[in-house]
Structure formats: C-alpha cells, structure tokens
Design a protein around this motif. Structure first.
Motif, PDB file in Angstrom:
ATOM      1  N   ASP A  19      35.082  51.674  27.728  1.00  0.00           N
ATOM      2  CA  ASP A  19      36.235  52.557  28.047  1.00  0.00           C
ATOM      3  C   ASP A  19      36.745  52.272  29.543  1.00  0.00           C
ATOM      4  OD1 ASP A  19      36.338  53.359  25.432  1.00  0.00           O
ATOM      5  OD2 ASP A  19      35.004  54.897  25.895  1.00  0.00           O
ATOM      6  N   GLN A  20      35.880  52.204  30.464  1.00  0.00           N
ATOM      7  CA  GLN A  20      36.052  52.122  31.860  1.00  0.00           C
ATOM      8  C   GLN A  20      36.973  50.863  32.144  1.00  0.00           C
ATOM      9  OE1 GLN A  20      36.223  54.130  34.441  1.00  0.00           O
ATOM     10  NE2 GLN A  20      35.861  52.740  36.271  1.00  0.00           N
ATOM     11  N   TRP A  21      36.396  49.690  31.538  1.00  0.00           N
ATOM     12  CA  TRP A  21      37.042  48.411  31.702  1.00  0.00           C
ATOM     13  C   TRP A  21      38.201  48.566  31.120  1.00  0.00           C
ATOM     14  CZ3 TRP A  21      35.112  43.272  32.752  1.00  0.00           C
ATOM     15  CH2 TRP A  21      35.919  42.158  32.367  1.00  0.00           C
ATOM     16  N   GLU A  22      38.712  49.032  30.096  1.00  0.00           N
ATOM     17  CA  GLU A  22      39.793  49.009  29.468  1.00  0.00           C
ATOM     18  C   GLU A  22      41.188  49.955  30.383  1.00  0.00           C
ATOM     19  OE1 GLU A  22      39.396  49.728  25.442  1.00  0.00           O
ATOM     20  OE2 GLU A  22      38.284  47.918  25.187  1.00  0.00           O
ATOM     21  N   ARG A  23      40.447  50.712  31.017  1.00  0.00           N
ATOM     22  CA  ARG A  23      41.273  51.736  31.901  1.00  0.00           C
ATOM     23  C   ARG A  23      42.222  50.849  33.075  1.00  0.00           C
ATOM     24  NH1 ARG A  23      39.206  54.524  35.471  1.00  0.00           N
ATOM     25  NH2 ARG A  23      41.029  55.928  35.714  1.00  0.00           N
ATOM     26  N   MET A  24      41.526  49.736  33.280  1.00  0.00           N
ATOM     27  CA  MET A  24      42.072  48.979  34.601  1.00  0.00           C
ATOM     28  C   MET A  24      42.070  47.338  34.303  1.00  0.00           C
ATOM     29  SD  MET A  24      42.379  51.347  36.769  1.00  0.00           S
ATOM     30  CE  MET A  24      42.913  50.356  38.284  1.00  0.00           C
ATOM     31  N   LEU A  25      41.496  46.898  33.213  1.00  0.00           N
ATOM     32  CA  LEU A  25      41.280  45.478  32.920  1.00  0.00           C
ATOM     33  C   LEU A  25      41.617  45.040  31.383  1.00  0.00           C
ATOM     34  CD1 LEU A  25      37.833  45.130  34.515  1.00  0.00           C
ATOM     35  CD2 LEU A  25      39.783  43.985  35.627  1.00  0.00           C
ATOM     36  N   PRO A  26      42.286  43.884  31.256  1.00  0.00           N
ATOM     37  CA  PRO A  26      42.567  43.690  30.054  1.00  0.00           C
ATOM     38  C   PRO A  26      41.630  43.923  28.879  1.00  0.00           C
ATOM     39  CG  PRO A  26      43.323  41.723  31.481  1.00  0.00           C
ATOM     40  CD  PRO A  26      42.291  42.806  32.104  1.00  0.00           C
ATOM     41  N   ARG A  27      41.900  44.408  27.671  1.00  0.00           N
ATOM     42  CA  ARG A  27      40.768  44.732  26.559  1.00  0.00           C
ATOM     43  C   ARG A  27      40.269  43.191  26.121  1.00  0.00           C
ATOM     44  NH1 ARG A  27      40.554  48.590  22.529  1.00  0.00           N
ATOM     45  NH2 ARG A  27      39.382  48.104  20.562  1.00  0.00           N
ATOM     46  N   ARG A  28      39.045  43.412  25.933  1.00  0.00           N
ATOM     47  CA  ARG A  28      38.399  41.905  25.606  1.00  0.00           C
ATOM     48  C   ARG A  28      38.030  42.016  23.813  1.00  0.00           C
ATOM     49  NH1 ARG A  28      34.889  39.751  29.468  1.00  0.00           N
ATOM     50  NH2 ARG A  28      33.555  39.054  27.869  1.00  0.00           N
ATOM     51  N   PRO A  29      38.420  40.923  23.108  1.00  0.00           N
ATOM     52  CA  PRO A  29      37.938  41.001  21.956  1.00  0.00           C
ATOM     53  C   PRO A  29      36.642  41.796  21.312  1.00  0.00           C
ATOM     54  CG  PRO A  29      38.668  38.753  22.532  1.00  0.00           C
ATOM     55  CD  PRO A  29      38.363  39.375  23.907  1.00  0.00           C
ATOM     56  N   PHE A  30      35.638  41.542  22.061  1.00  0.00           N
ATOM     57  CA  PHE A  30      34.216  42.096  21.899  1.00  0.00           C
ATOM     58  C   PHE A  30      34.146  42.892  22.701  1.00  0.00           C
ATOM     59  CE2 PHE A  30      29.655  42.603  21.761  1.00  0.00           C
ATOM     60  CZ  PHE A  30      29.571  43.232  20.874  1.00  0.00           C
ATOM     61  N   ARG A  31      34.667  44.237  22.555  1.00  0.00           N
ATOM     62  CA  ARG A  31      34.890  45.310  23.716  1.00  0.00           C
ATOM     63  C   ARG A  31      33.575  45.233  24.717  1.00  0.00           C
ATOM     64  NH1 ARG A  31      35.419  50.697  22.302  1.00  0.00           N
ATOM     65  NH2 ARG A  31      36.755  51.007  24.374  1.00  0.00           N
ATOM     66  N   PRO A  32      32.316  45.439  23.811  1.00  0.00           N
ATOM     67  CA  PRO A  32      31.047  45.715  25.000  1.00  0.00           C
ATOM     68  C   PRO A  32      30.341  44.222  25.462  1.00  0.00           C
ATOM     69  CG  PRO A  32      30.469  46.179  22.634  1.00  0.00           C
ATOM     70  CD  PRO A  32      31.860  45.738  22.491  1.00  0.00           C
TER      71      PRO A  32
ATOM     72  N   HIS B  68      37.969  34.475  40.999  1.00  0.00           N
ATOM     73  CA  HIS B  68      37.938  35.267  42.094  1.00  0.00           C
ATOM     74  C   HIS B  68      38.656  34.793  43.220  1.00  0.00           C
ATOM     75  CE1 HIS B  68      36.731  38.700  44.589  1.00  0.00           C
ATOM     76  NE2 HIS B  68      36.435  37.600  45.643  1.00  0.00           N
ATOM     77  N   ARG B  69      39.479  35.389  43.955  1.00  0.00           N
ATOM     78  CA  ARG B  69      40.452  34.939  45.014  1.00  0.00           C
ATOM     79  C   ARG B  69      40.258  36.185  46.166  1.00  0.00           C
ATOM     80  NH1 ARG B  69      40.124  31.414  42.548  1.00  0.00           N
ATOM     81  NH2 ARG B  69      41.593  30.113  41.742  1.00  0.00           N
ATOM     82  N   PRO B  70      39.450  36.185  47.141  1.00  0.00           N
ATOM     83  CA  PRO B  70      39.205  37.014  47.907  1.00  0.00           C
ATOM     84  C   PRO B  70      40.277  37.512  48.911  1.00  0.00           C
ATOM     85  CG  PRO B  70      38.079  34.937  48.726  1.00  0.00           C
ATOM     86  CD  PRO B  70      38.685  34.677  47.266  1.00  0.00           C
ATOM     87  N   GLU B  71      41.312  36.492  49.324  1.00  0.00           N
ATOM     88  CA  GLU B  71      42.448  36.970  49.896  1.00  0.00           C
ATOM     89  C   GLU B  71      43.222  38.005  49.096  1.00  0.00           C
ATOM     90  OE1 GLU B  71      43.634  33.308  47.283  1.00  0.00           O
ATOM     91  OE2 GLU B  71      41.686  34.029  48.367  1.00  0.00           O
ATOM     92  N   ARG B  72      42.951  38.301  47.528  1.00  0.00           N
ATOM     93  CA  ARG B  72      43.683  39.403  47.136  1.00  0.00           C
ATOM     94  C   ARG B  72      43.208  40.688  47.463  1.00  0.00           C
ATOM     95  NH1 ARG B  72      45.157  38.704  40.810  1.00  0.00           N
ATOM     96  NH2 ARG B  72      46.157  40.539  41.529  1.00  0.00           N
ATOM     97  N   LEU B  73      42.030  40.761  47.926  1.00  0.00           N
ATOM     98  CA  LEU B  73      41.232  42.164  47.915  1.00  0.00           C
ATOM     99  C   LEU B  73      41.936  42.918  49.133  1.00  0.00           C
ATOM    100  CD1 LEU B  73      37.577  41.159  47.204  1.00  0.00           C
ATOM    101  CD2 LEU B  73      38.974  42.908  46.197  1.00  0.00           C
ATOM    102  N   PRO B  74      42.445  42.438  50.022  1.00  0.00           N
ATOM    103  CA  PRO B  74      42.821  43.074  51.222  1.00  0.00           C
ATOM    104  C   PRO B  74      44.321  44.023  50.602  1.00  0.00           C
ATOM    105  CG  PRO B  74      42.337  41.093  52.312  1.00  0.00           C
ATOM    106  CD  PRO B  74      42.122  41.047  50.688  1.00  0.00           C
ATOM    107  N   GLY B  75      45.023  43.571  49.576  1.00  0.00           N
ATOM    108  CA  GLY B  75      46.147  44.223  49.097  1.00  0.00           C
ATOM    109  C   GLY B  75      45.674  45.189  48.093  1.00  0.00           C
TER     110      GLY B  75
ATOM    111  N   LYS C 285      41.710  49.972  42.097  1.00  0.00           N
ATOM    112  CA  LYS C 285      42.191  48.725  41.778  1.00  0.00           C
ATOM    113  C   LYS C 285      41.318  47.690  42.295  1.00  0.00           C
ATOM    114  CE  LYS C 285      46.936  50.052  41.085  1.00  0.00           C
ATOM    115  NZ  LYS C 285      48.533  49.879  41.340  1.00  0.00           N
ATOM    116  N   ALA C 286      40.836  47.845  43.643  1.00  0.00           N
ATOM    117  CA  ALA C 286      40.050  46.615  44.058  1.00  0.00           C
ATOM    118  C   ALA C 286      38.586  46.689  43.456  1.00  0.00           C
ATOM    119  CB  ALA C 286      39.891  47.293  45.742  1.00  0.00           C
TER     120      ALA C 286
END
Length: 455
Positions: free
Chosen positions: A41-54, A294-301, A306-307
């Motif tokens: 549930d926490q994952w799906e609040r901010m990240l794309p739903r996975r086919p096998f949720r857990p 992972h792209r570390p340059e995205r984190l400062p934004g 969200k981070a």
C-alpha cells in the motif's frame, strides 16, 4: 539521514578490510529504516503498481531466511527488522484480496505460494492458505508444473516446493533434471546473453544450489568452465557498471568455488575482489546500493516523501541483491559443497587494462574509449610482459561482450585487433566474435565499419 542526501564515498576512498561485513551491516541498517516501503500500500501511494504486489517484501523474506540459516557472527540482524517484516507479511497474506489473487493460479501463483511458504519457514505458518496452495497444485491449476512452461519457471517452482517441504506434483522433474536443461548447464555463449538471460543464468544457479546450501548437480558443463563464464560475465557487468548483476554474479562465484580473497588480501586483477570493492565504494552512507535505474542527479530536485520513494524504488532490489551476496559469502566460509577452483588471476592491474568498473551505467566506457583502449594495447603489445598480456586479454574478453551487446561493430573489430596483437585471439569467445564480423554482422552502408584490423 534524508533520502535526498546524495553523499557517496569519494573515488579512491578507503574500503573496509572485509567489504562483505561492512556492506551487509549497511544493507541491514537501510532495510530496517525503510521497512515501511515494503508495504504494497505504501509502495503504490508513490510508485507504479507491481503485478505481484508484495514482490519486494517477498525478496526481503528470502534474505531474512538466509540470515536465519547461518547468521554471520559479525553482523547483527535487529529484531525490529525481522519482526516488522514478518508482521507486514502476515497483514498482506491475511488480507482477503491475497487469497482471491492466489486462487486465480495466474502467472504470479508461484509467488503467492512462495510467500505463504516463507512465512511458514520463518515461524508464522498460515495452514489454511497452504492447503489452498496444495489443492490448486493437485489439479494443475495454471499449468505451472507442466512441460510446456519455461524451464526456469519450473526450476523456480521446484525450488519453492522443496524449500517448503511440499511434495512436487507428478510430472515435475527433480532439480537436477531441470537444472540440466537450464542456461548455465547448457553452456551459453556470453557474447549473446542479454540482461534478462543473464538474470535467468544467475537464478538457475541460485535455485539449483539453494543459495549454496547444497552442491550444484553433477553434469555438464565442466564446473571450471562454468566458473570461467561467471567471472567473464562479472567482468562485463563491472565494465558496464551494472551493480544489480555484479551482486548476483558475485553470489554465483561464491556458489561455485570456495570463498575468494578476504580481508583485502585479494589481487587487484581478480574480478571477485574488484566486484566487492566496487559494491563497497558504490554503497551510499545510508546503506543503500544504487540500482541500474538510479540517477543521483535527480535527488536534489526531490523532497520529502517523493525523494524517499525515488530512492527506495531505484535502490531496493540492488540493495537486497548485495545483501544476499554478502550473506552467502559470510555464511559459507568453509567452501563446503563448492564444485570448482577459482582460476589464478593476474597479480596486478597494469595501465590500460580497461579499468572501466563504475558505479553508474552512464559512466560505462563509450565507443571512443573502447577504441582508444584497443589502440593503446595494440601499440604496446610487442613489449608487454606476460602479466600485462594476461590482464589485457581478460579485459578484452569482457569488452567483446560489451561491444556485442551494443551492436558496436567497429568496437568489436578494434578489440579483436587488440587481442590479435597480444596473440590471444584464439579463445572461443574471440573466434565467435570474429565469425560475426566475417558474416557481416551489424554492417551497413553507413556504419563506417570495415574489416577487423590486423595490426
């Protein structure tokens, strides 16, 4: 520490004497601090739903099982991590939606079964759900054990069943038979393995040995040749900076032979030593190991949740893979059950051996760098020492695979020219690459490629 903290070890920074211990300690710390994100549930609040949720939670339980099996004396697993993960898994499987999805017997049925089974192995059995799994298996629901299913899927299912003490349905072969039909047993040509096939290669070894609990089934290929393939693929993914596969291939190297050099005593040219050094240097101060996306340059934004979500989504799998590799390495010091002896590596890494190991795919060598390396080797080959020839040849073998994966015909030709100048172009991999070029592989009227250089 905030998820948006982008600090990392500076290049050349000291790495602890036992990278596996320090790395696993950091991984465990990060997992404990980010346990909430394993909740679907926490994952799906901010990240794309996975086919096998857990799915991420299932992977976490697999690591906990390995730590329970023979927890390293120097690495403490906090009770809060274990208890928290199990409590979360209980909530997931006790939700009525879990049983509904299990009964579909769809392509994710094996993972529903595995989650129920791992809960039982870790001391939180769910008898009713287990009985539902057994009933569906008995009638062949989903056809997951039938011969028409891919061999890796059936090997995976056999592993899940054997690990849980569940009798396999008639018609599902034993582990040795299924392993004999899998990628590593068939002796694949590394020149033609893509990422998905390399993952299939590593997972077949995981399942066939239960992560090092038992020897690899006897048979072809020769264990030494299989180990050579693992070490070559490890060199390739060190060159590419693909830390996910670096971690999985390090685990495979440990499954196949006695544990490698420890406490910093390994030669610099050994891909296993370089692999652990690379993971240790890539690990963030918070304990996460960055994944290929992972792209570390995205984190400062990014800020706040969200981070946190970005960091978790792009790091959790590689962090778990690194933890698995470290746990297996530390849990198998005796080398019992291993089937091959690690080849003796070059004792040093001379200049221009393609020291392209990186912590990001963006930093992997580009086509121009590879051609410059090849030109440098050709120019120096005549006066090279045996040690340099060996190191350059090893690097060149990895670069052949990198060029083939990129469909880089000029690069492939340049690396072959370097190997030819070294007198090392007679290996099966080099002959396969030369045959590709001779057959016109990847050639076009505008690609600027020509015949393989002979100087």
């Amino acid at each position: 520490m905030s998820a948006s903290d982008t600090r990392s070890r500076a290049p050349g920074a000291a790495v602890p004497d036992d990278p596996a211990v320090a790395l696993l300690s950091g991984v465990i710390r990060w997992l404990e601090e980010h346990l909430a994100w394993f909740d679907p549930d926490q994952w799906e609040r901010m990240l794309p739903r996975r086919p096998f949720r857990p799915g991420p939670l299932l992977e976490l339980l697999g690591l906990l099982r390995l730590l329970d099996r023979a927890a390293p004396a120097r690495v403490r697993v906090p009770a809060a991590l274990r208890e928290g993960a199990l409590a979360l898994a209980e909530r997931v499987v006790d939700d009525p939606g879990f049983a509904t999805r299990l009964r579909r017997a769809d392509p994710y049925f094996p993972y529903h079964l595995n989650l129920v089974a791992l809960l039982g192995i870790l001391g939180r059995p769910r008898p009713a759900l287990r009985e539902e799994c057994l009933a569906l298996l008995a009638v062949g629901a989903g056809g997951h054990t039938r011969p028409h299913k891919p061999v890796l899927n059936r090997l995976e299912m056999r592993f899940f069943l054997d690990r849980a003490g569940i009798a396999a349905p008639p018609g599902l072969p034993d582990t040795a038979t299924l392993y004999g039909q899998s990628l590593p047993a068939l002796g694949p040509d590394p020149l033609f393995l893509d990422d998905s096939e390399t993952y299939a290669f590593t997972h077949a070894l995981f399942y066939a040995t239960d992560f090092g609990a038992r020897p690899l089934p006897a048979g072809e290929p020769d264990p030494g040749l299989l180990l050579e393939t693992v070490l070559l693929l490890l060199d390739v993914d060190l060159t590419r900076g693909h830390l996910d596969l670096v971690a999985e291939l390090l685990l495979c190297a440990d499954l196949l032979c006695p544990a490698g050099p420890r406490d910093g005593d390994g030669p610099d040219g050994d891909p296993v030593t370089r692999g652990w050094d690379t993971l240790a240097r890539a690990q963030r101060p918070d304990g996460a190991v960055p994944g290929p996306v992972h792209r570390p340059e995205r984190l400062p934004g990014l800020t706040g949740e969200k981070a946190d979500a970005y960091l978790f989504g792009t790091c959790y799998h590689t962090t778990l893979a690194a933890g698995l590799a470290a746990a297996v390495r530390l849990n198998s010091r005796s080398g019992a059950g291993r089937v091959a002896r690690r080849p003796e590596p070059a004792r040093a890494t001379p200049p221009h051996t393609a020291p392209f190991a990186t912590t990001s795919p963006d930093a992997a060598p580009d086509a121009d760098e590879i051609r410059r390396w090849s030109a440098t080797v050709r120019a120096a080959a005549a006066r090279a020492t045996d040690q340099e020839r060996t190191a350059w040849s090893t690097a060149g073998q990895a670069l052949l695979v990198v060029c083939a994966q990129r469909h880089d015909r000029p690069g492939l030709a340049a690396v072959l020219g370097a190997l030819r100048a070294l007198g090392r172009d007679g290996t099966p991999l080099a002959r396969s690459a030369a045959a590709l070029l001779a057959a016109g592989w990847c050639a076009s009227a505008t690609d600027g490629s020509g015949p393989a250089p002979h100087d």
